[in-house]
Motif scaffolding. Structure first.
Motif, PDB file in Angstrom:
ATOM      1  N   MET A 133      -6.854  41.005 111.042  1.00  0.00           N
ATOM      2  CA  MET A 133      -8.303  41.118 110.833  1.00  0.00           C
ATOM      3  C   MET A 133      -8.535  41.621 109.403  1.00  0.00           C
ATOM      4  O   MET A 133      -7.624  42.180 108.786  1.00  0.00           O
ATOM      5  N   PRO A 134      -9.719  41.427 108.853  1.00  0.00           N
ATOM      6  CA  PRO A 134      -9.956  41.880 107.478  1.00  0.00           C
ATOM      7  C   PRO A 134      -9.899  43.407 107.380  1.00  0.00           C
ATOM      8  O   PRO A 134     -10.157  44.098 108.363  1.00  0.00           O
ATOM      9  N   LYS A 135      -9.561  43.903 106.189  1.00  0.00           N
ATOM     10  CA  LYS A 135      -9.544  45.361 105.988  1.00  0.00           C
ATOM     11  C   LYS A 135     -10.957  45.872 105.730  1.00  0.00           C
ATOM     12  O   LYS A 135     -11.341  46.933 106.188  1.00  0.00           O
ATOM     13  N   ARG A 136     -11.701  45.098 104.926  1.00  0.00           N
ATOM     14  CA  ARG A 136     -13.067  45.490 104.586  1.00  0.00           C
ATOM     15  C   ARG A 136     -13.968  44.272 104.743  1.00  0.00           C
ATOM     16  O   ARG A 136     -13.550  43.161 104.429  1.00  0.00           O
ATOM     17  N   VAL A 137     -15.178  44.498 105.218  1.00  0.00           N
ATOM     18  CA  VAL A 137     -16.130  43.393 105.347  1.00  0.00           C
ATOM     19  C   VAL A 137     -17.494  43.826 104.805  1.00  0.00           C
ATOM     20  O   VAL A 137     -17.787  45.016 104.741  1.00  0.00           O
ATOM     21  N   LYS A 138     -18.301  42.841 104.422  1.00  0.00           N
ATOM     22  CA  LYS A 138     -19.654  43.162 103.963  1.00  0.00           C
ATOM     23  C   LYS A 138     -20.573  43.390 105.151  1.00  0.00           C
ATOM     24  O   LYS A 138     -21.468  44.214 105.100  1.00  0.00           O
ATOM     25  N   HIS A 139     -20.370  42.572 106.182  1.00  0.00           N
ATOM     26  CA  HIS A 139     -21.218  42.667 107.371  1.00  0.00           C
ATOM     27  C   HIS A 139     -20.337  42.621 108.622  1.00  0.00           C
ATOM     28  O   HIS A 139     -19.403  41.834 108.681  1.00  0.00           O
ATOM     29  N   ARG A 140     -20.675  43.432 109.611  1.00  0.00           N
ATOM     30  CA  ARG A 140     -19.871  43.504 110.841  1.00  0.00           C
ATOM     31  C   ARG A 140     -19.988  42.245 111.673  1.00  0.00           C
ATOM     32  O   ARG A 140     -19.050  41.845 112.325  1.00  0.00           O
ATOM     33  N   LYS A 141     -21.176  41.666 111.678  1.00  0.00           N
ATOM     34  CA  LYS A 141     -21.416  40.499 112.532  1.00  0.00           C
ATOM     35  C   LYS A 141     -21.787  39.298 111.672  1.00  0.00           C
ATOM     36  O   LYS A 141     -22.389  39.460 110.612  1.00  0.00           O
ATOM     37  N   SER A 142     -21.404  38.122 112.154  1.00  0.00           N
ATOM     38  CA  SER A 142     -21.745  36.913 111.395  1.00  0.00           C
ATOM     39  C   SER A 142     -22.420  35.914 112.324  1.00  0.00           C
ATOM     40  O   SER A 142     -22.243  35.972 113.545  1.00  0.00           O
ATOM     41  N   GLN A 143     -23.173  34.992 111.729  1.00  0.00           N
ATOM     42  CA  GLN A 143     -23.794  33.935 112.532  1.00  0.00           C
ATOM     43  C   GLN A 143     -22.719  32.923 112.906  1.00  0.00           C
ATOM     44  O   GLN A 143     -21.679  32.850 112.257  1.00  0.00           O
ATOM     45  N   ARG A 144     -23.019  32.116 113.921  1.00  0.00           N
ATOM     46  CA  ARG A 144     -21.958  31.257 114.461  1.00  0.00           C
ATOM     47  C   ARG A 144     -21.559  30.138 113.501  1.00  0.00           C
ATOM     48  O   ARG A 144     -20.382  29.860 113.341  1.00  0.00           O
ATOM     49  N   GLY A 145     -22.544  29.499 112.886  1.00  0.00           N
ATOM     50  CA  GLY A 145     -22.234  28.445 111.921  1.00  0.00           C
ATOM     51  C   GLY A 145     -21.826  27.143 112.591  1.00  0.00           C
ATOM     52  O   GLY A 145     -21.744  27.049 113.822  1.00  0.00           O
ATOM     53  N   ARG A 146     -21.590  26.120 111.762  1.00  0.00           N
ATOM     54  CA  ARG A 146     -21.150  24.807 112.252  1.00  0.00           C
ATOM     55  C   ARG A 146     -19.957  24.364 111.426  1.00  0.00           C
ATOM     56  O   ARG A 146     -19.877  24.675 110.246  1.00  0.00           O
ATOM     57  N   ILE A 147     -19.070  23.644 112.052  1.00  0.00           N
ATOM     58  CA  ILE A 147     -17.910  23.115 111.327  1.00  0.00           C
ATOM     59  C   ILE A 147     -18.232  21.667 110.964  1.00  0.00           C
ATOM     60  O   ILE A 147     -18.290  20.807 111.832  1.00  0.00           O
ATOM     61  N   LYS A 148     -18.496  21.452 109.678  1.00  0.00           N
ATOM     62  CA  LYS A 148     -18.877  20.111 109.234  1.00  0.00           C
ATOM     63  C   LYS A 148     -17.826  19.564 108.275  1.00  0.00           C
ATOM     64  O   LYS A 148     -17.340  20.289 107.401  1.00  0.00           O
ATOM     65  N   GLY A 149     -17.482  18.308 108.414  1.00  0.00           N
ATOM     66  CA  GLY A 149     -16.598  17.634 107.460  1.00  0.00           C
ATOM     67  C   GLY A 149     -15.144  18.028 107.605  1.00  0.00           C
ATOM     68  O   GLY A 149     -14.764  18.785 108.508  1.00  0.00           O
ATOM     69  N   ASN A 150     -14.340  17.517 106.694  1.00  0.00           N
ATOM     70  CA  ASN A 150     -12.897  17.778 106.706  1.00  0.00           C
ATOM     71  C   ASN A 150     -12.544  18.829 105.661  1.00  0.00           C
ATOM     72  O   ASN A 150     -13.346  19.128 104.776  1.00  0.00           O
ATOM     73  N   ALA A 151     -11.338  19.339 105.758  1.00  0.00           N
ATOM     74  CA  ALA A 151     -10.872  20.351 104.799  1.00  0.00           C
ATOM     75  C   ALA A 151     -10.595  19.684 103.453  1.00  0.00           C
ATOM     76  O   ALA A 151      -9.932  18.646 103.390  1.00  0.00           O
ATOM     77  N   THR A 152     -11.158  20.246 102.402  1.00  0.00           N
ATOM     78  CA  THR A 152     -10.862  19.733 101.060  1.00  0.00           C
ATOM     79  C   THR A 152      -9.917  20.679 100.330  1.00  0.00           C
ATOM     80  O   THR A 152      -9.402  20.350  99.270  1.00  0.00           O
ATOM     81  N   ARG A 153      -9.729  21.865 100.884  1.00  0.00           N
ATOM     82  CA  ARG A 153      -8.772  22.820 100.325  1.00  0.00           C
ATOM     83  C   ARG A 153      -7.860  23.281 101.446  1.00  0.00           C
ATOM     84  O   ARG A 153      -8.234  23.246 102.610  1.00  0.00           O
ATOM     85  N   GLY A 154      -6.665  23.706 101.076  1.00  0.00           N
ATOM     86  CA  GLY A 154      -5.732  24.190 102.089  1.00  0.00           C
ATOM     87  C   GLY A 154      -5.269  23.081 103.015  1.00  0.00           C
ATOM     88  O   GLY A 154      -4.964  23.333 104.184  1.00  0.00           O
ATOM     89  N   ASN A 155      -5.263  21.827 102.519  1.00  0.00           N
ATOM     90  CA  ASN A 155      -4.859  20.710 103.383  1.00  0.00           C
ATOM     91  C   ASN A 155      -3.536  20.083 102.956  1.00  0.00           C
ATOM     92  O   ASN A 155      -3.220  18.974 103.364  1.00  0.00           O
ATOM     93  N   THR A 156      -2.783  20.790 102.117  1.00  0.00           N
ATOM     94  CA  THR A 156      -1.452  20.297 101.723  1.00  0.00           C
ATOM     95  C   THR A 156      -0.405  21.376 101.969  1.00  0.00           C
ATOM     96  O   THR A 156      -0.737  22.565 102.015  1.00  0.00           O
ATOM     97  N   VAL A 157       0.832  20.942 102.096  1.00  0.00           N
ATOM     98  CA  VAL A 157       1.940  21.889 102.267  1.00  0.00           C
ATOM     99  C   VAL A 157       2.278  22.466 100.882  1.00  0.00           C
ATOM    100  O   VAL A 157       2.558  21.712  99.955  1.00  0.00           O
ATOM    101  N   VAL A 158       2.199  23.777 100.759  1.00  0.00           N
ATOM    102  CA  VAL A 158       2.361  24.417  99.448  1.00  0.00           C
ATOM    103  C   VAL A 158       3.632  25.265  99.381  1.00  0.00           C
ATOM    104  O   VAL A 158       4.398  25.179  98.424  1.00  0.00           O
ATOM    105  N   PHE A 159       3.875  26.087 100.392  1.00  0.00           N
ATOM    106  CA  PHE A 159       4.954  27.071 100.299  1.00  0.00           C
ATOM    107  C   PHE A 159       6.265  26.576 100.923  1.00  0.00           C
ATOM    108  O   PHE A 159       7.328  26.807 100.379  1.00  0.00           O
ATOM    109  N   GLY A 160       6.169  25.936 102.055  1.00  0.00           N
ATOM    110  CA  GLY A 160       7.380  25.509 102.758  1.00  0.00           C
ATOM    111  C   GLY A 160       7.669  24.031 102.548  1.00  0.00           C
ATOM    112  O   GLY A 160       7.216  23.428 101.574  1.00  0.00           O
ATOM    113  N   ASP A 161       8.444  23.464 103.487  1.00  0.00           N
ATOM    114  CA  ASP A 161       8.778  22.037 103.427  1.00  0.00           C
ATOM    115  C   ASP A 161       8.001  21.241 104.474  1.00  0.00           C
ATOM    116  O   ASP A 161       7.801  20.042 104.315  1.00  0.00           O
TER     117      ASP A 161
END
Lengths: 138, 211
Positions: free
Chosen positions: A4-32
């Motif tokens: 879990m995060p160590k520090r946050v700005k707000h304790r609660k967040s709105q639910r939000g929607r998951i729209k579209g595909n990942a444009t970042r973090g979608n490639t293998v970087v550290f491992g094989d």
């Protein structure tokens, strides 16, 4: 211990929607090899930890496991038998918001056969469909 | 050295998202060719030839058909899942011209350090180097048969192909053999009551108290 995060700005967040595909973090970087999400969803901190344990038990000291997601969204819930009103509930758990295409875990220092077995064990813990991806040459 | 692939290209006069999507649906990949101070040319490449180029690890291609040229594959754009190529950036190149290229590093052999309780950690998977366009290596094989425990191999220690110069920092660690740290044991008890610190909350509470 679940993440879990160590520090946050707000304790609660709105639910939000998951729209579209990942444009970042979608490639293998550290491992094989990587475990990529085919569909979007929330992954609980406890689920991430369960996946880590499942993979780590198989890999032991041979390979290295990388976790590429972090549960930075607090999800609230209201107690049972509560009447309407009285505001938003209290934070219940932490979750990682995952878009389709996100690489969730990575493995390094293992053969492809080992990675397949390891990620198959790990995939059983995931609440979304996932697939194995390899490091890209170009 | 990587083989030189050939692309049978066609000149492209359509632009834009919808038309590019239609091209991809018909088995063609939109591409652009530029460089050497000449005008920019829009092209299409058959997807089968692009897949072959990626499979073989080629970086220099011979263009024929709509235009005859030697080109260097500067950038490949993929979709979100890394399954399909969306677009290619090609630059005009001469055989002796130096190009900035990233080459993947593959480990070969068995490190003796692993038998002493160590684990091989492949830190840097790619090296950036300047080398002649005709001599771009497909990959660099790094022998780790002499890698003992607590030893590492840096970018400066790697034997580069003839005519190549390293762009990556020479002191950058490519691979290291380090001791395996014990993983934290699972207690089975998850403390869900713990909450993270809220930024700025304490300060505002103090201000209210002073007023």
């Amino acid at each position: 211990m679940a993440m879990m995060p160590k520090r946050v700005k707000h304790r609660k967040s709105q639910r939000g929607r998951i729209k579209g595909n990942a444009t970042r973090g979608n490639t293998v970087v550290f491992g094989d090899f990587g475990l990529q999400a085919v569909e979007g969803g929330w992954i609980k901190a406890q689920t991430i930890e369960a996946g880590r344990i499942a993979a780590q038990q198989y890999v032991r000291g041979e390979g290295r496991l990388y976790i590429r997601m972090f549960p930075d969204k607090s999800v609230t819930s209201t107690p049972l038998e509560t009447r309407m009103g009285k505001g938003k509930g209290e934070p219940d758990y932490w979750a990682a918001v995952v878009k389709p295409g996100t690489v969730l875990y990575e493995l390094g220092g293992v053969t492809e056969q080992q990675a397949k077995i390891c990620f198959a064990r790990l995939a059983h813990k995931m609440p979304i469909r996932v697939r194995l991806v390899r490091r890209r040459a170009v | 050295m990587s083989n030189k692939e050939s692309f049978h290209v066609q000149l492209r006069d359509v632009k834009g998202t919808r038309k590019s999507r239609a091209l991809r649906a018909s088995g063609l990949v939109p591409a652009v060719l530029y460089g050497h101070g000449q005008e920019c040319v829009n092209l299409t490449v058959p997807v089968k030839e692009v897949d072959a180029m990626i499979r073989h690890g080629s970086r220099v291609v011979e263009l024929s058909g709509g235009i005859t040229e030697t080109a260097f594959v500067k950038e490949v754009q993929w979709n979100a899942f890394g399954t399909d190529v969306l677009h290619l950036d090609l630059t005009r190149v001469n055989a002796k011209e130096l190009v900035d290229v990233t080459v993947r590093v593959e480990l070969r052999g068995d490190a003796p350090g692993t038998h002493q309780g160590g684990m091989v950690n492949h830190v840097l998977h790619e090296l950036e180097m300047m080398c002649p366009a005709s001599d771009i290596p497909e990959k660099i094989d790094l022998d780790i048969n002499h890698l003992e425990l607590d030893q590492s191999i840096t970018a400066g220690e790697i034997d580069l192909p003839k005519g190549a110069t390293l762009v990556t920092d020479k002191s950058a660690v490519i691979v290291q053999c380090s001791e395996v740290h014990a993983q934290p044991e699972e207690t089975g008890v998850v403390d869900t009551s713990a909450e993270p610190e809220v930024i700025g909350r304490k300060e505002s509470a103090e201000e209210e108290g002073s007023e």
